[in-house]
Each structure stands twice: as structure tokens, then as C-alpha cells.
Design an enzyme around this catalytic site. Structure first.
Site, PDB file in Angstrom:
ATOM      1  N   SER A 120       0.829  -1.210   0.000  1.00  0.00           N
ATOM      2  CA  SER A 120       0.000   0.000   0.000  1.00  0.00           C
ATOM      3  C   SER A 120       0.863   1.260   0.000  1.00  0.00           C
ATOM      4  CB  SER A 120      -0.898   0.030   1.235  1.00  0.00           C
ATOM      5  OG  SER A 120      -1.763  -1.085   1.265  1.00  0.00           O
TER       6      SER A 120
HETATM    7  N1  SAH Z   1      -1.111  -4.912   4.052  1.00  0.00           N
HETATM    8  C1  SAH Z   1      -0.369  -5.199   2.838  1.00  0.00           C
HETATM    9  C2  SAH Z   1      -1.147  -4.757   1.612  1.00  0.00           C
HETATM   10  C3  SAH Z   1      -1.282  -5.916   0.684  1.00  0.00           C
HETATM   11  S1  SAH Z   1      -2.432  -5.762  -0.629  1.00  0.00           S
HETATM   12  C4  SAH Z   1       1.020  -4.587   2.889  1.00  0.00           C
HETATM   13  O1  SAH Z   1       1.326  -3.858   3.835  1.00  0.00           O
HETATM   14  O2  SAH Z   1       1.834  -4.873   1.994  1.00  0.00           O
HETATM   15  C5  SAH Z   1      -3.776  -6.749  -0.020  1.00  0.00           C
HETATM   16  C6  SAH Z   1      -3.490  -8.202   0.276  1.00  0.00           C
HETATM   17  O3  SAH Z   1      -4.729  -8.791   0.664  1.00  0.00           O
HETATM   18  C7  SAH Z   1      -2.967  -9.036  -0.890  1.00  0.00           C
HETATM   19  O4  SAH Z   1      -1.760  -9.632  -0.531  1.00  0.00           O
HETATM   20  C8  SAH Z   1      -4.060 -10.067  -1.117  1.00  0.00           C
HETATM   21  O5  SAH Z   1      -3.572 -11.341  -1.514  1.00  0.00           O
HETATM   22  C9  SAH Z   1      -4.703 -10.130   0.260  1.00  0.00           C
HETATM   23  N2  SAH Z   1      -6.073 -10.661   0.291  1.00  0.00           N
HETATM   24  C10 SAH Z   1      -7.079 -10.462  -0.591  1.00  0.00           C
HETATM   25  N3  SAH Z   1      -8.186 -11.135  -0.214  1.00  0.00           N
HETATM   26  C11 SAH Z   1      -7.871 -11.783   0.956  1.00  0.00           C
HETATM   27  C12 SAH Z   1      -8.592 -12.647   1.835  1.00  0.00           C
HETATM   28  N4  SAH Z   1      -9.852 -13.002   1.618  1.00  0.00           N
HETATM   29  N5  SAH Z   1      -7.942 -13.117   2.929  1.00  0.00           N
HETATM   30  C13 SAH Z   1      -6.651 -12.789   3.188  1.00  0.00           C
HETATM   31  N6  SAH Z   1      -5.923 -11.977   2.386  1.00  0.00           N
HETATM   32  C14 SAH Z   1      -6.522 -11.484   1.283  1.00  0.00           C
END
Ligand code: SAH
Length: 214
Positions: A64
Site C-alpha cells: 500500500s
Molecule cells: N497490508 C499489505 C497490503 C497488501 S495488498 C502490505 O502492507 O503490503 C492486499 C493483500 O490482501 C494481498 O496480498 C491479497 O492477496 C490479500 N487478500 C485479498 N483477499 C484476501 C482474503 N480473503 N484473505 C486474506 N488476504 C486477502
């Protein structure tokens, strides 16, 4: 790669820019000033670690934007020792910021590769959240209730199961919308069936998807 004076300097500038963009909570800015974001980036984008933008990580996901991390974390009102569930571990950067704030962090990721790589990144840095590989839509019922729930992917609606796992007085921050944009929602649980809902501007996240993926 290590954290160098150059990285620290760039990070300080990034933090100053977040402050000038309206982030007020100094504890959040302090925590972000401590986490070496360049160690969470894909190597092709490493030189852009301290500009205020989201970048691709593996498996088609993103780390993000720093402003978004600061904004969500500020809304979450994290305090020491609170039990926090993060949905969407991704790079592990947001989880590290929550650990820096003194929270007891549980983080869940549906993509196995990211679940594993985030542990490899965070371990050597001394950050020790509890990692889970699974579907964040379900939350973590056996560890509930949580004082805070932070969803870092775009949800089409607020998952009922996550609401149920919020402690009384607990706060959930979650981007709600479709692939074109989401409203940042904040839900405060006030008693068993009473949830106070507020909205806090527009953002753009990768989607929250159902089920686990390899
Ligand atoms: N918090 C992260 C942002 C990652 S983007 C950081 O600091 O880098 C969002 C993430 O949510 C992705 O890795 C995606 O695979 C995950 N995601 C999407 N749907 C999900 C679900 N149902 N359960 C767990 N993770 C999920």
C-alpha cells in the site's frame, strides 16, 4: 540489504510529507519512521521505496501507499497491547507498523507465496506478528474477539464474520467498494448489536477475494 543513513534520511522526508498531507498521529508517524520500507519492496522498485506510492509486490498484489497505511492506522487508533487482526498480509509492511505500535498482531493472507515471504522479511527484523494462511473473510474465530480489525484489500461489503469478531468498543477499518474505488469505512462496535459507521474518503485497493489461493 541493510538500513543505511541514506534510507533513514529518505524515510524521514517521507514522514514529513505524510504530516504535511494531514496525518496527525505522531505515534503512527513514529512507527512508520522506524520500519525500513525498502526491505519490503520488490527489488525492481527498491529505489522508489520512499516515495508516497503503492508498488507491485509478487503474485499481482501491492504494497500500500505510505499515506494509505498512515491514514488507515490513524483511524484504527492502535494502542499498546491491543489485539489486532490484519486481513491481507501482503508484503508484511503494515503488520510491521502495527507491531511497532505495540499491538499484538494477527495477520492473515490468502496467497501462500506472500504468507511465506512476509515471514522471511519480518523475521530478521525482529517483528513477530502471528501469521496465518487462509481466507480473511472468515477472520480468525478461534482467536476472536479482536480490539481492532484492519482490512487492507477492497471489500464489496463489510463481512459479517469480521463484525462478529470485533470486541465491544472495538474498531474496524475497511475499504468498501468495487474495483473502481472504495470508501474508507470505520466501524465502532458499541454493544452486541450496535455498530457505529462512518466514512473517510476514497481509496484504491486490490480486491478482497474469497477462499485461499496457492
Ligand atoms: N497490508 C499489505 C497490503 C497488501 S495488498 C502490505 O502492507 O503490503 C492486499 C493483500 O490482501 C494481498 O496480498 C491479497 O492477496 C490479500 N487478500 C485479498 N483477499 C484476501 C482474503 N480473503 N484473505 C486474506 N488476504 C486477502
Amino acid at each position: 540489504m541493510q538500513d543505511s543513513y541514506r534510507h533513514k534520511g529518505l524515510r524521514k522526508k517521507l514522514i514529513d510529507s505524510l504530516r504535511s498531507k494531514g496525518i496527525r498521529d505522531e505515534s503512527v508517524l513514529d512507527a512508520m519512521n522506524k520500519v525500513p520500507r525498502h526491505l519490503f519492496m520488490d527489488s525492481s522498485f527498491i529505489n522508489f521505496s520512499y516515495i508516497d506510492k503503492a508498488f507491485p509486490i509478487s503474485s499481482g498484489q501491492t504494497i500500500s501507499q505510505p499515506y494509505t497505511v498512515a491514514f488507515q492506522t490513524e483511524l484504527l487508533e492502535v494502542k499498546k497491547h491491543l489485539k489486532v487482526l490484519e486481513v491481507g498480509t501482503g508484503s508484511g509492511y503494515q503488520a510491521a507498523v502495527l507491531v511497532e505500535l505495540g499491538a499484538r498482531v494477527y495477520t492473515i493472507e490468502r496467497i501462500r507465496e506472500l504468507y511465506l515471504s512476509a515471514q522471511e522479511t519480518l523475521g530478521p527484523l525482529g517483528y513477530k506478528p502471528r501469521f496465518f494462511y487462509g481466507d480473511g473473510y472468515e477472520g480468525l474465530p478461534s482467536f476472536a474477539p479482536f480490539d481492532r480489525i484492519l482490512v487492507t484489500a477492497a471489500a464489496p461489503e463489510i463481512p459479517e464474520k469480521l463484525k462478529e469478531q470485533l470486541a465491544d468498543g472495538g474498531i474496524m477499518v475497511i475499504p468498501v467498494g468495487n474495483q473502481f474505488g472504495q470508501k474508507m469505512a470505520r466501524i465502532v462496535r458499541e454493544g452486541n448489536d450496535n455498530f457505529h459507521y462512518s466514512e473517510h474518503g476514497y481509496f484504491s485497493f486490490v480486491p478482497l477475494l474469497k477462499g485461499k489461493s496457492k
